[in-house]
Design a protein around this motif. Sequence first.
Motif, PDB file in Angstrom:
ATOM      1  N   TYR A 109       8.934   3.985 -16.657  1.00 58.60           N
ATOM      2  CA  TYR A 109       7.651   4.141 -15.911  1.00 58.60           C
ATOM      3  C   TYR A 109       7.746   3.045 -14.855  1.00 58.60           C
ATOM      4  O   TYR A 109       6.562   2.945 -14.059  1.00 58.60           O
ATOM      5  N   ALA A 110       8.679   2.256 -14.770  1.00 60.12           N
ATOM      6  CA  ALA A 110       8.639   1.003 -13.849  1.00 60.12           C
ATOM      7  C   ALA A 110       8.805   1.740 -12.307  1.00 60.12           C
ATOM      8  O   ALA A 110       8.320   1.111 -11.266  1.00 60.12           O
ATOM      9  N   ARG A 111       9.249   2.871 -12.272  1.00 63.30           N
ATOM     10  CA  ARG A 111       9.395   3.487 -10.908  1.00 63.30           C
ATOM     11  C   ARG A 111       8.128   3.932 -10.361  1.00 63.30           C
ATOM     12  O   ARG A 111       7.983   4.076  -9.014  1.00 63.30           O
ATOM     13  N   SER A 112       7.092   4.114 -11.358  1.00 61.38           N
ATOM     14  CA  SER A 112       5.707   4.494 -10.655  1.00 61.38           C
ATOM     15  C   SER A 112       5.049   3.235 -10.691  1.00 61.38           C
ATOM     16  O   SER A 112       4.109   2.716 -11.520  1.00 61.38           O
ATOM     17  N   ASP A 113       5.211   2.429  -9.730  1.00 59.23           N
ATOM     18  CA  ASP A 113       4.648   0.853  -9.505  1.00 59.23           C
ATOM     19  C   ASP A 113       3.662   0.793  -8.362  1.00 59.23           C
ATOM     20  O   ASP A 113       3.153  -0.335  -8.231  1.00 59.23           O
ATOM     21  N   LYS A 114       3.361   1.955  -7.581  1.00 60.31           N
ATOM     22  CA  LYS A 114       2.273   1.822  -6.553  1.00 60.31           C
ATOM     23  C   LYS A 114       1.829   3.168  -6.341  1.00 60.31           C
ATOM     24  O   LYS A 114       2.454   4.131  -6.585  1.00 60.31           O
ATOM     25  N   LYS A 115       0.797   3.315  -5.581  1.00 59.11           N
ATOM     26  CA  LYS A 115       0.153   4.637  -5.324  1.00 59.11           C
ATOM     27  C   LYS A 115       0.550   4.941  -3.640  1.00 59.11           C
ATOM     28  O   LYS A 115       0.115   4.569  -2.645  1.00 59.11           O
ATOM     29  N   ASP A 116       1.752   5.593  -3.941  1.00 58.94           N
ATOM     30  CA  ASP A 116       2.491   6.149  -2.458  1.00 58.94           C
ATOM     31  C   ASP A 116       1.992   7.473  -1.937  1.00 58.94           C
ATOM     32  O   ASP A 116       2.693   7.946  -0.957  1.00 58.94           O
ATOM     33  N   SER A 117       1.017   7.961  -2.770  1.00 62.02           N
ATOM     34  CA  SER A 117       0.489   9.141  -2.390  1.00 62.02           C
ATOM     35  C   SER A 117      -0.910   9.346  -2.900  1.00 62.02           C
ATOM     36  O   SER A 117      -1.192   8.846  -3.854  1.00 62.02           O
ATOM     37  N   PRO A 118      -1.472  10.264  -2.019  1.00 63.94           N
ATOM     38  CA  PRO A 118      -2.927  10.199  -2.721  1.00 63.94           C
ATOM     39  C   PRO A 118      -3.028  10.982  -4.232  1.00 63.94           C
ATOM     40  O   PRO A 118      -2.219  11.545  -4.678  1.00 63.94           O
ATOM     41  N   ARG A 119      -4.368  10.581  -4.835  1.00 64.35           N
ATOM     42  CA  ARG A 119      -4.580  11.126  -6.106  1.00 64.35           C
ATOM     43  C   ARG A 119      -3.474  11.176  -7.177  1.00 64.35           C
ATOM     44  O   ARG A 119      -3.401  12.181  -7.778  1.00 64.35           O
ATOM     45  N   ILE A 120      -2.806   9.762  -7.433  1.00 62.58           N
ATOM     46  CA  ILE A 120      -1.907   9.752  -8.581  1.00 62.58           C
ATOM     47  C   ILE A 120      -2.137   8.479  -9.257  1.00 62.58           C
ATOM     48  O   ILE A 120      -2.763   7.799  -8.904  1.00 62.58           O
ATOM     49  N   SER A 121      -1.627   8.577 -10.497  1.00 68.07           N
ATOM     50  CA  SER A 121      -1.693   7.439 -11.450  1.00 68.07           C
ATOM     51  C   SER A 121      -0.829   6.237 -10.970  1.00 68.07           C
ATOM     52  O   SER A 121       0.652   6.974 -10.692  1.00 68.07           O
ATOM     53  N   ILE A 122      -0.996   5.115 -11.073  1.00 66.34           N
ATOM     54  CA  ILE A 122       0.127   4.096 -11.179  1.00 66.34           C
ATOM     55  C   ILE A 122       0.593   3.946 -12.676  1.00 66.34           C
ATOM     56  O   ILE A 122       0.102   3.120 -13.193  1.00 66.34           O
ATOM     57  N   ALA A 123       1.345   4.836 -13.090  1.00 65.59           N
ATOM     58  CA  ALA A 123       1.707   4.923 -14.519  1.00 65.59           C
ATOM     59  C   ALA A 123       2.354   3.716 -15.102  1.00 65.59           C
ATOM     60  O   ALA A 123       2.209   3.547 -16.378  1.00 65.59           O
ATOM     61  N   GLY A 124       3.093   3.101 -14.237  1.00 65.68           N
ATOM     62  CA  GLY A 124       3.708   1.682 -14.682  1.00 65.68           C
ATOM     63  C   GLY A 124       2.858   0.653 -15.244  1.00 65.68           C
ATOM     64  O   GLY A 124       2.920   0.058 -16.431  1.00 65.68           O
ATOM     65  N   ARG A 125       1.421   0.862 -14.667  1.00 62.81           N
ATOM     66  CA  ARG A 125       0.447  -0.178 -15.107  1.00 62.81           C
ATOM     67  C   ARG A 125      -0.188   0.438 -16.304  1.00 62.81           C
ATOM     68  O   ARG A 125      -0.555  -0.373 -17.076  1.00 62.81           O
ATOM     69  N   LEU A 126      -0.400   1.687 -16.352  1.00 66.39           N
ATOM     70  CA  LEU A 126      -1.103   2.325 -17.299  1.00 66.39           C
ATOM     71  C   LEU A 126      -0.258   2.391 -18.790  1.00 66.39           C
ATOM     72  O   LEU A 126      -0.841   1.863 -19.875  1.00 66.39           O
ATOM     73  N   ILE A 127       0.960   2.261 -18.649  1.00 63.42           N
ATOM     74  CA  ILE A 127       1.686   2.430 -19.967  1.00 63.42           C
ATOM     75  C   ILE A 127       1.711   0.814 -20.475  1.00 63.42           C
ATOM     76  O   ILE A 127       1.644   0.525 -21.650  1.00 63.42           O
ATOM     77  N   ALA A 128       1.698  -0.112 -19.475  1.00 58.94           N
ATOM     78  CA  ALA A 128       1.686  -1.436 -19.900  1.00 58.94           C
ATOM     79  C   ALA A 128       0.449  -1.690 -20.600  1.00 58.94           C
ATOM     80  O   ALA A 128       0.224  -2.560 -21.542  1.00 58.94           O
ATOM     81  N   ASP A 129      -0.725  -1.100 -19.876  1.00 67.69           N
ATOM     82  CA  ASP A 129      -1.960  -1.435 -20.646  1.00 67.69           C
ATOM     83  C   ASP A 129      -2.139  -0.958 -22.132  1.00 67.69           C
ATOM     84  O   ASP A 129      -2.404  -1.181 -23.110  1.00 67.69           O
ATOM     85  N   LEU A 130      -1.641   0.559 -22.286  1.00 69.07           N
ATOM     86  CA  LEU A 130      -1.359   1.132 -23.624  1.00 69.07           C
ATOM     87  C   LEU A 130      -0.766   0.374 -24.717  1.00 69.07           C
ATOM     88  O   LEU A 130      -0.993   0.294 -25.562  1.00 69.07           O
TER      89      LEU A 130
END
Length: 331
Positions: A109-130
């Motif tokens: 999920y490190a590939r999801s590291d920024k909000k590069d389109s509207p209404r998406i989750s920055i999943a890399g940060r979410l998984i880190a939080d979990l």
Amino acid sequence: MSVPHRAPAELLNSRRSPLLVFAGQSNRPLAQAICDHLGVPLGRSKTEKFTNDNIIVHYEESLREGDVFIVQTFSNPVSDSIMELMLMIDAAKSASAGRVTAVIPYYSYARSDKKDSPRISIAGRLIADLLQEAGADRILTMTLHAPQVHGFFKVPVDHLSADLVLSEHFRQCVPDAHNGVVLAPDAGSIKRASQIARRLDSGLAMIDKERLSDTEVRPRALIGDVDGKTVFIVDDEISTAGSLVETVNIARSMGAKDVYVAVTHGVYSGPAIQRIAGLDVTQVASTNTVLVPESKVEASNGKLAVLDVAPLFANAITNIHTGASVSTLFT
């Protein structure tokens, strides 16, 4: 004879927490190889899935006050791998483990590291939080897709690099590697390519790409000279191998003599193996952060190679456990 009084802190500090290494289901061969280098047995644990698809994890030995390392890579099925790791972390904390380090060789999920389109989750940060909420005290990983993912964690993160392993592999394949050229497939990988080029004392080149849309990128030019030379393509991972095909084709069209590819994470999803089997390359190598089945190696027409990073992880675990510096492994 009277026994000298010792302060509780002194007594606790005189007992080093035992080193315990466990593994989820995603890449047990790598975990076993790490334990072989450490000279410790792989810890006993059991993961089961109920008929309703729920997962339960059970440790079969004591973890009390132990320095626990849990090896789990985020490979297919990724969601199961993440859930299993969180349950293992939580169970270890509930079993009074002294410290729990999540060893994640491939953090997909490190590939999801920024909000590069509207209404998406920055999943890399979410998984880190979990993972932190589950109770992870520390993270050990390798070659994150982007350095900023390191900052998603509030706990210490040790970020290993496979550059030394990849460089040595190129040297073994091509004795005169210093006469070759390391090719970065895009601007984002130029820093890494430059580091490997310095290790090989070789040339450096880069492919310039332009983004046509959120999902489409087109190669525009090759910066550097590869004509008549052996080319070493380096990247963080191969997924479907679409970008790899483009990079190899450009290098060949510019006169590259031989092409070798080496990446940290060999995901090889979808049509990747078929594309690699028909690709005009001598070899495509990846490390064992992701388990590559023998069936994929055979289907690649013998072009796939798997490099071992277990010694790197074993050394890092040793240094973390003893309080030594991890950065010294790269000097």
